[in-house]
Motif scaffolding. Structure first.
Motif, PDB file in Angstrom:
ATOM      1  N   GLU A 206       0.819  -1.207   0.000  1.00  0.00           N
ATOM      2  CA  GLU A 206       0.000   0.000   0.000  1.00  0.00           C
ATOM      3  C   GLU A 206       0.856   1.262   0.000  1.00  0.00           C
ATOM      4  OE1 GLU A 206      -3.566   0.699   0.457  1.00  0.00           O
ATOM      5  OE2 GLU A 206      -3.713  -1.286  -0.450  1.00  0.00           O
ATOM      6  N   PHE A 207       1.997   1.181   0.680  1.00  0.00           N
ATOM      7  CA  PHE A 207       2.840   2.367   0.768  1.00  0.00           C
ATOM      8  C   PHE A 207       4.301   1.956   0.928  1.00  0.00           C
ATOM      9  CE2 PHE A 207       4.753   6.215   2.365  1.00  0.00           C
ATOM     10  CZ  PHE A 207       4.061   7.218   1.720  1.00  0.00           C
ATOM     11  N   THR A 218       2.884  12.482  -1.754  1.00  0.00           N
ATOM     12  CA  THR A 218       1.956  12.392  -0.620  1.00  0.00           C
ATOM     13  C   THR A 218       2.045  13.608   0.302  1.00  0.00           C
ATOM     14  OG1 THR A 218       2.242  10.009  -0.762  1.00  0.00           O
ATOM     15  CG2 THR A 218       1.159  10.836   1.207  1.00  0.00           C
ATOM     16  N   LEU A 274     -14.323  18.138   2.893  1.00  0.00           N
ATOM     17  CA  LEU A 274     -13.241  17.603   2.063  1.00  0.00           C
ATOM     18  C   LEU A 274     -12.964  16.133   2.427  1.00  0.00           C
ATOM     19  CD1 LEU A 274     -11.164  18.469  -0.092  1.00  0.00           C
ATOM     20  CD2 LEU A 274      -9.654  19.194   1.770  1.00  0.00           C
ATOM     21  N   VAL A 275     -13.060  15.822   3.716  1.00  0.00           N
ATOM     22  CA  VAL A 275     -12.870  14.434   4.153  1.00  0.00           C
ATOM     23  C   VAL A 275     -13.984  13.554   3.583  1.00  0.00           C
ATOM     24  CG1 VAL A 275     -12.835  12.880   6.151  1.00  0.00           C
ATOM     25  CG2 VAL A 275     -11.549  15.028   6.228  1.00  0.00           C
ATOM     26  N   LYS A 276     -15.221  14.087   3.580  1.00  0.00           N
ATOM     27  CA  LYS A 276     -16.340  13.319   3.004  1.00  0.00           C
ATOM     28  C   LYS A 276     -16.087  13.049   1.523  1.00  0.00           C
ATOM     29  CE  LYS A 276     -19.868  14.995   6.197  1.00  0.00           C
ATOM     30  NZ  LYS A 276     -20.863  16.063   6.400  1.00  0.00           N
ATOM     31  N   ALA A 278     -13.170  12.783   0.194  1.00  0.00           N
ATOM     32  CA  ALA A 278     -12.114  11.768   0.125  1.00  0.00           C
ATOM     33  C   ALA A 278     -12.698  10.366   0.260  1.00  0.00           C
ATOM     34  CB  ALA A 278     -11.062  12.022   1.207  1.00  0.00           C
ATOM     35  N   VAL A 279     -13.742  10.248   1.067  1.00  0.00           N
ATOM     36  CA  VAL A 279     -14.386   8.941   1.227  1.00  0.00           C
ATOM     37  C   VAL A 279     -14.999   8.508  -0.113  1.00  0.00           C
ATOM     38  CG1 VAL A 279     -16.291   7.715   2.344  1.00  0.00           C
ATOM     39  CG2 VAL A 279     -14.795   9.198   3.706  1.00  0.00           C
ATOM     40  N   PRO A 283      -8.968   7.999  -2.573  1.00  0.00           N
ATOM     41  CA  PRO A 283      -7.721   8.130  -3.323  1.00  0.00           C
ATOM     42  C   PRO A 283      -6.710   7.031  -2.965  1.00  0.00           C
ATOM     43  CG  PRO A 283      -7.822   9.765  -1.560  1.00  0.00           C
ATOM     44  CD  PRO A 283      -9.166   9.108  -1.610  1.00  0.00           C
ATOM     45  N   LYS A 284      -6.163   6.416  -4.020  1.00  0.00           N
ATOM     46  CA  LYS A 284      -5.100   5.431  -3.822  1.00  0.00           C
ATOM     47  C   LYS A 284      -3.754   6.157  -3.843  1.00  0.00           C
ATOM     48  CE  LYS A 284      -7.266   1.468  -3.756  1.00  0.00           C
ATOM     49  NZ  LYS A 284      -7.331   0.966  -2.381  1.00  0.00           N
ATOM     50  N   ASP A 285      -3.802   7.383  -4.341  1.00  0.00           N
ATOM     51  CA  ASP A 285      -2.586   8.153  -4.556  1.00  0.00           C
ATOM     52  C   ASP A 285      -3.006   9.621  -4.597  1.00  0.00           C
ATOM     53  OD1 ASP A 285       0.327   7.444  -6.189  1.00  0.00           O
ATOM     54  OD2 ASP A 285      -0.416   9.502  -6.242  1.00  0.00           O
ATOM     55  N   SER A 286      -2.085  10.503  -4.256  1.00  0.00           N
ATOM     56  CA  SER A 286      -2.389  11.936  -4.313  1.00  0.00           C
ATOM     57  C   SER A 286      -2.883  12.343  -5.692  1.00  0.00           C
ATOM     58  CB  SER A 286      -1.136  12.750  -3.981  1.00  0.00           C
ATOM     59  OG  SER A 286      -0.822  12.604  -2.631  1.00  0.00           O
ATOM     60  N   MET A 289      -6.494  12.876  -6.228  1.00  0.00           N
ATOM     61  CA  MET A 289      -7.035  14.160  -5.777  1.00  0.00           C
ATOM     62  C   MET A 289      -6.700  15.261  -6.787  1.00  0.00           C
ATOM     63  SD  MET A 289      -8.627  13.233  -3.082  1.00  0.00           S
ATOM     64  CE  MET A 289      -9.292  14.829  -2.609  1.00  0.00           C
TER      65      MET A 289
ATOM     66  N   ARG B  67     -14.993   3.649   7.293  1.00  0.00           N
ATOM     67  CA  ARG B  67     -14.451   4.347   6.116  1.00  0.00           C
ATOM     68  C   ARG B  67     -12.926   4.508   6.142  1.00  0.00           C
ATOM     69  NH1 ARG B  67     -19.051   6.038   7.800  1.00  0.00           N
ATOM     70  NH2 ARG B  67     -18.121   7.425   9.340  1.00  0.00           N
ATOM     71  N   PHE B  68     -12.340   4.325   7.328  1.00  0.00           N
ATOM     72  CA  PHE B  68     -10.888   4.532   7.440  1.00  0.00           C
ATOM     73  C   PHE B  68     -10.281   3.355   8.206  1.00  0.00           C
ATOM     74  CE2 PHE B  68     -12.739   8.692   6.825  1.00  0.00           C
ATOM     75  CZ  PHE B  68     -11.888   9.255   5.877  1.00  0.00           C
ATOM     76  N   LEU B  78      -9.275  11.243  10.822  1.00  0.00           N
ATOM     77  CA  LEU B  78      -9.650  12.535  10.234  1.00  0.00           C
ATOM     78  C   LEU B  78     -11.041  12.975  10.716  1.00  0.00           C
ATOM     79  CD1 LEU B  78      -8.499  11.771   6.575  1.00  0.00           C
ATOM     80  CD2 LEU B  78      -7.507  13.554   8.029  1.00  0.00           C
ATOM     81  N   GLU B  79     -12.019  12.079  10.590  1.00  0.00           N
ATOM     82  CA  GLU B  79     -13.387  12.443  10.992  1.00  0.00           C
ATOM     83  C   GLU B  79     -13.468  12.706  12.489  1.00  0.00           C
ATOM     84  OE1 GLU B  79     -16.003   9.835   7.755  1.00  0.00           O
ATOM     85  OE2 GLU B  79     -16.064   9.308   9.878  1.00  0.00           O
ATOM     86  N   TYR B  82     -11.957  16.169  13.445  1.00  0.00           N
ATOM     87  CA  TYR B  82     -12.813  17.311  13.088  1.00  0.00           C
ATOM     88  C   TYR B  82     -14.090  17.327  13.933  1.00  0.00           C
ATOM     89  CZ  TYR B  82      -9.744  18.437   9.155  1.00  0.00           C
ATOM     90  OH  TYR B  82      -8.663  18.798   8.387  1.00  0.00           O
ATOM     91  N   LYS B 119      -2.183   6.296   4.676  1.00  0.00           N
ATOM     92  CA  LYS B 119      -1.852   7.024   3.446  1.00  0.00           C
ATOM     93  C   LYS B 119      -2.915   8.081   3.125  1.00  0.00           C
ATOM     94  CE  LYS B 119      -1.983   4.847  -0.570  1.00  0.00           C
ATOM     95  NZ  LYS B 119      -1.542   3.937  -1.659  1.00  0.00           N
ATOM     96  N   VAL B 120      -4.190   7.680   3.166  1.00  0.00           N
ATOM     97  CA  VAL B 120      -5.256   8.652   2.898  1.00  0.00           C
ATOM     98  C   VAL B 120      -5.176   9.799   3.902  1.00  0.00           C
ATOM     99  CG1 VAL B 120      -7.749   9.001   2.716  1.00  0.00           C
ATOM    100  CG2 VAL B 120      -6.740   6.855   1.984  1.00  0.00           C
ATOM    101  N   GLU B 122      -2.536  11.021   5.300  1.00  0.00           N
ATOM    102  CA  GLU B 122      -1.476  11.958   4.927  1.00  0.00           C
ATOM    103  C   GLU B 122      -1.851  12.747   3.678  1.00  0.00           C
ATOM    104  OE1 GLU B 122       1.310  12.923   6.721  1.00  0.00           O
ATOM    105  OE2 GLU B 122       0.190  11.761   8.184  1.00  0.00           O
ATOM    106  N   ILE B 123      -2.496  12.085   2.723  1.00  0.00           N
ATOM    107  CA  ILE B 123      -2.908  12.792   1.500  1.00  0.00           C
ATOM    108  C   ILE B 123      -3.858  13.941   1.861  1.00  0.00           C
ATOM    109  CG2 ILE B 123      -4.299  12.585  -0.624  1.00  0.00           C
ATOM    110  CD1 ILE B 123      -3.152   9.730  -0.938  1.00  0.00           C
ATOM    111  N   MET B 124      -4.791  13.675   2.776  1.00  0.00           N
ATOM    112  CA  MET B 124      -5.778  14.692   3.136  1.00  0.00           C
ATOM    113  C   MET B 124      -5.262  15.663   4.201  1.00  0.00           C
ATOM    114  SD  MET B 124      -7.920  13.799   0.994  1.00  0.00           S
ATOM    115  CE  MET B 124      -9.096  15.106   1.326  1.00  0.00           C
TER     116      MET B 124
END
Lengths: 321, 295
Positions: A206-207, A218, A274-276, A278-279, A283-286, A289, B67-68, B78-79, B82, B119-120, B122-124
């Motif tokens: 995954e990373f 990232t 923004l988090v919603k 993202a859900v 994203p598998k990768d930046s 986005m 979801r995470f 994240l959720e 916030y 990873k998500v 860090e991206i967010m």
């Protein structure tokens, strides 16, 4: 150290913390506080048989941009990865505190023109956060820095600079996010959890922490610029950061809050949306986005020169401005 | 010392032990109603403590965020972060027209092992989300809300920074409850610093700056008071809320929060360099201030 004019042309990444501190303010105006001459080093490192530095890895002081006193904190990544302990932490906290004291002094001495002389705080981050050799004291110092950042709200701007090799991670990642304005170069990285720890948590499939391009996508400057987590992206020169700082100093203070990404109910609501998102996107990768924000060919952005990137990039639209 | 039954993973039990019977209204603060689906690892709402409304913020170690996938066992994702920040802002909002005497308290029940390390995340920008919660708490503290953190289990590193260290006062169950306050366990410190575990263990007996545990944080001023019995949590939290409120009404904000704990760390002999550094910086600033203030 190089002369000021030479410093302006120097790569930010390759420069040390002191060179950056001198170069980020006007020529010949920097005065260092608690400099190596004062020999205030960590009392905790020798106990563990570790080497010390007489500035504890953090350069602090005051300079000028125009008439404005600029209180500078500059972290040195070459000393224990720029990690923050008791002494270095106290230097950071007190620098912001002194800027707030100068704010009161300027208001008193120049009641009619204090906005032209409004102090500011500039923090150049190069750190992974808490120094493990004195972890508890370092952690408590982090909380104090955050407390001072909130104290500065509505009084003086606090500006983040990230262009160093180490980047800004761990507890200092919170602090940088909490400042008013963030300026980065492509080489700068900003986040919370370092790549090795993510790999350990979610697996190499995954990373892969060894994948430099992935690591930069990232948390690197370009990604943060697209996400609006960094306000300004500049070239990797001390002079480029300095020029951008000069510009930021021209922003009327009542507009500074508009550069923030967190720090109010409205901003938190925007981030939660923004988090919603993202859900939904998962994203598998930046790059996923980047594409969502309108960059049709995200891959091409990674290898673009600074100038090309600035011309082509599309950024997230901010809701609160 | 006799070992007591641990409270690790029992954030919801702690809520029931601390607040007045049947007074807990989860997901309600002022006029705001939270979406119960968002941030299941964070438990927020309003309760009564001896008849007074307080906001509570806790972690639910039993909850899994669907979801995470890195968010479980009390991790702040994240959720969650916030949601915690929102609960503080809605608390400020609910009392914004009230005088200091009536600003409701915020009680943080602390049992969390970390921020979401994915990873998500860090991206967010995980740093942004828990950073926003810290700023919100600092704002509420400065606005006059008494904030007490009650460590019942794990208060680990960055998660403790977010959920605990911005409080006015921090209380912690004593170490015989298995309470964990640290940045990293000694085994990890040893691996990263390349210093032998044996040497670190030997040094940790007398050196509060890196060793794990409640007693060391107490010595550094990082914990105001240790709580010896679970039954005492309720009355001691109330006592501290009253003390904090009195200090705020009298204008003594500098005795509270991270800055106040800095002073306390010096008084308890655990953090004495901090003051030396700051004093010298004051003197050095005074020597040049004229030049910078009148440039």
């Amino acid at each position: 150290m190089l002369k000021w004019d030479e410093l302006q042309k120097a790569n930010f990444t390759d420069s040390n913390a002191r060179a950056r501190a001198y170069g980020l303010v006007d020529k010949g105006t920097f005065t260092e506080f608690v400099s190596p001459k004062d020999k205030l080093s960590s009392p905790h490192l020798p106990v563990l048989g570790e080497a010390i530095e007489f500035d504890d890895g953090i350069v602090t002081g005051v300079g000028l941009i125009g008439k404005r006193p600029i209180f500078v904190v500059s972290q040195e990544g070459k000393f224990i990865g720029g990690a923050v302990g008791e002494v270095g932490g106290a230097k950071m906290v007190k620098t912001i505190k002194l800027a707030l004291r100068a704010y009161e002094d300027v208001k008193k001495e120049h009641p009619d023109s204090y906005e032209d002389r409004l102090p500011a705080v500039v923090i150049s981050f190069e750190t992974g956060g808490v120094r493990l050799h004195e972890a508890n004291a370092g952690l408590l110092a982090h909380a104090e820095v955050m407390d001072q950042i909130q104290d500065a709200r509505g009084k003086i701007p606090v500006i983040t600079i990230i262009g160093s090799k180490v980047g800004c991670f761990g507890g200092m990642g919170f602090v940088a996010a909490a400042t008013d304005v963030v300026i980065m170069s492509e080489n700068g990285r900003l986040g919370l959890t370092g790549p090795e720890v993510i790999e350990q948590e979610i697996g190499k499939d995954e990373f892969d922490a060894g994948d430099k391009a992935l690591v930069f996508r990232t948390t690197g400057g370009k990604h943060k610029y697209i996400m609006q987590d960094c306000n300004f992206l500049v070239a990797d020169k001390i002079g480029a950061f300095k020029t951008q700082l000069d510009e930021v100093m021209k922003i009327p203070f009542n507009e500074i809050e508009g550069y923030r990404r967190i720090g109010s109910l409205k901003l938190v609501e925007e981030q939660l949306e923004l988090v919603k998102k993202a859900v939904e996107i998962a994203p598998k990768d930046s790059k996923d986005m980047w594409k969502y924000f309108g960059n049709e060919n995200p891959e091409s952005l990674t290898n673009m020169s600074y100038d090309e990137f600035m011309k082509s990039v599309k950024r997230r639209e901010r809701i609160c401005k | 010392m006799e070992m007591e039954q641990t409270m690790i993973g029992r954030g919801r039990d702690a809520i029931d032990m601390i607040f007045d019977d049947s007074s807990v209204q989860e997901n309600e603060i002022g006029n705001y109603q939270f979406d119960s689906e968002i941030g299941p690892g964070a438990v927020v709402g309003t309760a009564q403590l001896e008849g007074q409304a307080v906001t509570f913020i806790a972690s639910d170690a039993q909850a899994i965020n669907p979801r995470f996938n890195v968010v479980y066992f009390g991790i702040i994702g994240l959720e969650e972060a916030y949601k915690m920040a929102l609960s503080v802002y809605h608390t400020i909002e609910a009392d914004k027209d009230k005088p200091l005497e009536q600003k409701r308290a915020i009680v943080l029940i602390v049992d969390t092992p970390g921020n979401g390390p994915g990873k998500v995340e860090e991206i967010m920008g995980m740093n942004k989300s828990t950073g926003s919660y810290q700023l919100a708490l600092a704002e509420a503290r400065k606005a006059g809300h008494p904030i007490v953190a009650m460590v019942i289990g794990r208060a680990i590193s960055g998660a403790f920074l977010c959920h605990g260290l911005q409080a006015d006062h921090i209380l912690s169950l004593a170490k015989n409850f298995g309470t964990m306050i640290h940045v990293m366990p000694i085994t990890s410190i040893s691996r990263i610093t390349k210093i032998d575990i044996e040497r670190l263990e030997e040094l940790s007996k007398g050196n509060p700056v890196f060793a794990a545990g409640v007693d060391f944080f107490y010595k550094l001023g990082g914990v105001e008071e240790k709580v010896e019995k679970v039954e005492d949590m309720r009355s001691l939290i109330k006592k501290h809320i009253d003390e904090i409120r009195a200090l705020k009404v009298a204008g003594n904000f500098e005795k509270l929060g991270p800055w106040g704990r800095g002073t306390l760390g010096d008084e308890r002999g655990g953090r004495t360099s901090r003051k030396v550094v700051m004093k010298l910086m004051d003197a050095q600033y005074e020597a040049v201030a004229e030049k910078y203030l009148n440039a």
